[in-house]
Design a protein around this motif. Structure first.
Motif, PDB file in Angstrom:
ATOM      1  N   GLU A   1       0.865  -1.195   0.000  1.00 49.66           N
ATOM      2  CA  GLU A   1       0.000   0.000   0.000  1.00 49.66           C
ATOM      3  C   GLU A   1       0.895   1.237   0.000  1.00 49.66           C
ATOM      4  N   LEU A   2       0.566   2.186  -0.871  1.00 51.51           N
ATOM      5  CA  LEU A   2       1.393   3.395  -0.985  1.00 51.51           C
ATOM      6  C   LEU A   2       0.681   4.605  -0.384  1.00 51.51           C
ATOM      7  N   ASP A   3       1.461   5.500   0.156  1.00 52.33           N
ATOM      8  CA  ASP A   3       0.926   6.734   0.734  1.00 52.33           C
ATOM      9  C   ASP A   3       1.532   7.908  -0.041  1.00 52.33           C
ATOM     10  N   TRP A   4       0.685   8.596  -0.810  1.00 50.48           N
ATOM     11  CA  TRP A   4       1.180   9.669  -1.683  1.00 50.48           C
ATOM     12  C   TRP A   4       1.130  11.033  -1.013  1.00 50.48           C
ATOM     13  N   SER A   5       0.838  11.087   0.276  1.00 53.11           N
ATOM     14  CA  SER A   5       0.649  12.400   0.898  1.00 53.11           C
ATOM     15  C   SER A   5       1.921  13.230   0.861  1.00 53.11           C
ATOM     16  N   VAL A   6       3.095  12.593   0.878  1.00 51.15           N
ATOM     17  CA  VAL A   6       4.347  13.352   0.843  1.00 51.15           C
ATOM     18  C   VAL A   6       4.472  14.081  -0.485  1.00 51.15           C
ATOM     19  N   SER A   7       4.233  13.380  -1.593  1.00 55.54           N
ATOM     20  CA  SER A   7       4.420  14.026  -2.892  1.00 55.54           C
ATOM     21  C   SER A   7       3.353  15.084  -3.112  1.00 55.54           C
ATOM     22  N   GLN A   8       2.145  14.907  -2.526  1.00 52.36           N
ATOM     23  CA  GLN A   8       1.137  15.958  -2.684  1.00 52.36           C
ATOM     24  C   GLN A   8       1.573  17.217  -1.950  1.00 52.36           C
ATOM     25  N   ARG A   9       2.246  16.995  -0.799  1.00 56.09           N
ATOM     26  CA  ARG A   9       2.771  18.150  -0.066  1.00 56.09           C
ATOM     27  C   ARG A   9       3.827  18.874  -0.921  1.00 56.09           C
ATOM     28  N   LEU A  10       4.591  18.075  -1.679  1.00 56.91           N
ATOM     29  CA  LEU A  10       5.621  18.671  -2.537  1.00 56.91           C
ATOM     30  C   LEU A  10       5.054  19.121  -3.884  1.00 56.91           C
ATOM     31  N   ALA A  11       3.708  19.014  -4.027  1.00 59.99           N
ATOM     32  CA  ALA A  11       3.008  19.457  -5.234  1.00 59.99           C
ATOM     33  C   ALA A  11       3.516  18.770  -6.496  1.00 59.99           C
ATOM     34  N   THR A  12       3.833  17.479  -6.383  1.00 60.90           N
ATOM     35  CA  THR A  12       4.215  16.711  -7.572  1.00 60.90           C
ATOM     36  C   THR A  12       2.956  16.455  -8.398  1.00 60.90           C
ATOM     37  N   ASP A  13       3.132  16.416  -9.685  1.00 61.26           N
ATOM     38  CA  ASP A  13       2.033  16.069 -10.577  1.00 61.26           C
ATOM     39  C   ASP A  13       1.441  14.730 -10.123  1.00 61.26           C
TER      40      ASP A  13
ATOM     41  N   PRO B   1      -1.273   4.923  -8.383  1.00 58.23           N
ATOM     42  CA  PRO B   1      -1.880   3.756  -7.755  1.00 58.23           C
ATOM     43  C   PRO B   1      -1.691   3.791  -6.239  1.00 58.23           C
ATOM     44  N   SER B   2      -2.658   3.318  -5.492  1.00 57.46           N
ATOM     45  CA  SER B   2      -2.497   3.282  -4.039  1.00 57.46           C
ATOM     46  C   SER B   2      -2.101   1.884  -3.571  1.00 57.46           C
ATOM     47  N   ARG B   3      -2.155   0.922  -4.489  1.00 60.83           N
ATOM     48  CA  ARG B   3      -1.802  -0.445  -4.103  1.00 60.83           C
ATOM     49  C   ARG B   3      -1.117  -1.117  -5.286  1.00 60.83           C
TER      50      ARG B   3
END
Ligand code: FAD
Length: 428
Positions: A308-320, A325-327
């Motif tokens: 399972e992946l957590d993309w909250s870090v890259s959203q904080r860094l405003a990555t495209d 995928p979350s899994r």
């Protein structure tokens, strides 16, 4: 002459033992595995630094006297770990100077001061006057060894860091991964060919695994690599995950960084059509954390992993952030997330550690003050930073850097010289 005990027969422990003997010291080396155990574990990897930087003048001199200069590698040769062990370290361990002094399969479990609890005699001369007691485990036996000086050269490999966000184990990691997942595997067809492989890590070890897998994919085109690595701080995605050293004098290191970055940038997830993109064997998941992992099983055998992946870090860094995928499900995991020191062996001693790197504080403070990320720029910082509140206990080699991965063997040789100079002057 003080009795010296050395923990670890890696490159730094061996070089220290040889110099100790050349200076006439009584020395015993305790090694939990074989001579050069850790280097042999990643023996298929080529070192970036040339042999001349990976060996000391006293080591080369001693071997040349016995075997002749021609038997040694050239100083500019780039050796694999196995070659360094077979052509330099193992012959060194067999020199007459070290005969009967290297005890393999002998693990140091604990060190203390005789008769003194950790809380007793703090800073007193009485404490410093007592010898160290090393509890040695040799197969099923245990014994105590006494020494006046201890050099802890036990390295950091293979005490690994963790995969989860912020460096703690992610959910399920401790039950799912074994020690082997954190090492640098031989990238071979039976194990990795035509498989989906998840590589986690943002350093040169991960880059090594990714580039080797991409090469395997040329012969086994169904090999797919999903690479979880941080983007470089302050740089865009186009720079890739691996920091390149400007005008890097270590050509192999620079070529590896350039190749790994190219593979990552071309396969960056928001640009790839899907993780199964045919165009590039590598898909780069930038700035994503692993939230959890579980094994998938056929019968009793683990045959893959759900992650399972957590993309909250890259959203904080405003990555495209499209099509993320979350899994994912993969066949293999390689977790090249770095190594850390095992501090349990000196728990009964007075060692002042850095709370960030877990290296001895004075050296760590110097290293944290250095601005360069290039490990070639590392220099030794003098004998004083190697001292501990516990007199005559020194941490040398890669362990002296704690979690800082910039250590170079060349620095370790300088540390050895400095410690023996200090012992000669009686100022430890
Ligand atoms: C893949 C890789 C590539 C590297 N490439 C380079 C390079 O190109 N150039 C460079 O300068 N550096 C390089 N390094 C960094 C560093 O130089 C090496 O890690 C080197 O092996 C460090 O030497 P060491 O003697 O400090 O520790 P190690 O080589 O880790 O040796 C420690 C020894 O202590 C033993 N030991 C551990 N615990 C105990 C115990 N409790 N009791 C008894 N024995 C114990 C271990 O079995 C081992 O033999 C690289 C590191 C890695 C992982």
């Amino acid at each position: 002459m003080p009795r010296i005990a050395i923990i670890g027969a890696g490159p730094i422990g061996l070089e220290a033992a040889l110099l100790a003997r050349q200076l006439g010291h009584e020395v015993q080396v305790f090694e939990k595995g074989r001579v050069a155990e850790n280097i042999l574990d990643w023996g298929h990897i080529r070192l970036f630094s040339p042999f001349g930087m990976n060996s000391s003048e006293w080591g080369r001199g001693a071997l040349a006297r016995v075997f002749g200069r021609g038997a040694l590698p050239r100083e500019d040769e780039l050796l694999t770990g196995l070659e360094l062990a077979e052509r330099y370290l193992i012959p060194m361990s067999q020199l007459v100077e070290l005969e009967g002094r290297i005890h393999e399969q002998s693990q140091v479990r604990s060190i203390n001061r005789r008769h003194f609890l950790k809380t007793a005699g703090i800073g007193s001369t009485a404490r410093g006057a007592e010898p160290f007691q090393l509890l040695i485990e040799h197969r099923t036996d245990e014994r105590v060894h006494l020494a006046d000086v201890v050099l802890d050269c036990s390295g950091t490999y293979p005490h690994h860091n963790w995969v989860g966000d912020g460096g703690q184990p992610c959910v399920g990691e401790r039950q799912t991964l074994t020690d082997a997942h954190y090492r640098l595997p031989v990238i071979c067809e039976p194990e990795f060919g035509d498989r989906n492989v998840l590589v986690i890590g943002s350093g040169f070890s991960a880059a090594t695994s990714v580039v080797a897998l991409a090469n395997l994919a040329k012969r086994h085109p169904h090999t797919k690599v999903m690479w979880l690595a941080k983007s470089q701080s302050g740089q865009g995605i186009a720079a890739g995950p691996i920091t390149r050293v400007p005008n890097d004098p270590l050509i192999e290191r620079d070529q590896l960084a350039a190749k790994a970055n190219e593979l990552a940038v071309v396969g960056h997830i928001s640009r790839a059509s899907s993780p199964e993109s045919k165009a590039n064997p590598v898909v780069w998941f930038a700035d994503v954390a692993v939230a959890s992992m579980t094994p998938t099983q056929t019968g009793h055998d683990v045959d893959g992993f759900h992650v399972e992946l957590d993309w909250s870090v890259s959203q904080r860094l405003a990555t495209d952030g499209e099509n993320l995928p979350s899994r994912i499900t993969v066949d293999r995991i390689i977790a090249n997330v770095g190594y850390r020191p095992d501090r349990t062996i000196y728990e009964e001693l007075h060692v002042h550690e850095c709370y960030a790197t877990q290296g001895p504080i004075k050296l760590a403070a110097k290293l944290l003050g250095e601005s360069s990320s290039d490990c070639l720029a590392q220099a030794s910082h003098g004998a004083d930073v190697l001292k501990n509140p516990e007199p005559n206990f020194f941490i040398l080699g890669s362990k002296s850097y704690g979690r800082n991965s910039n250590f170079l063997l060349r620095v370790g040789h300088q540390q050895i010289r400095e410690v023996f100079e200090m012992l000669k002057g009686g100022k430890s």
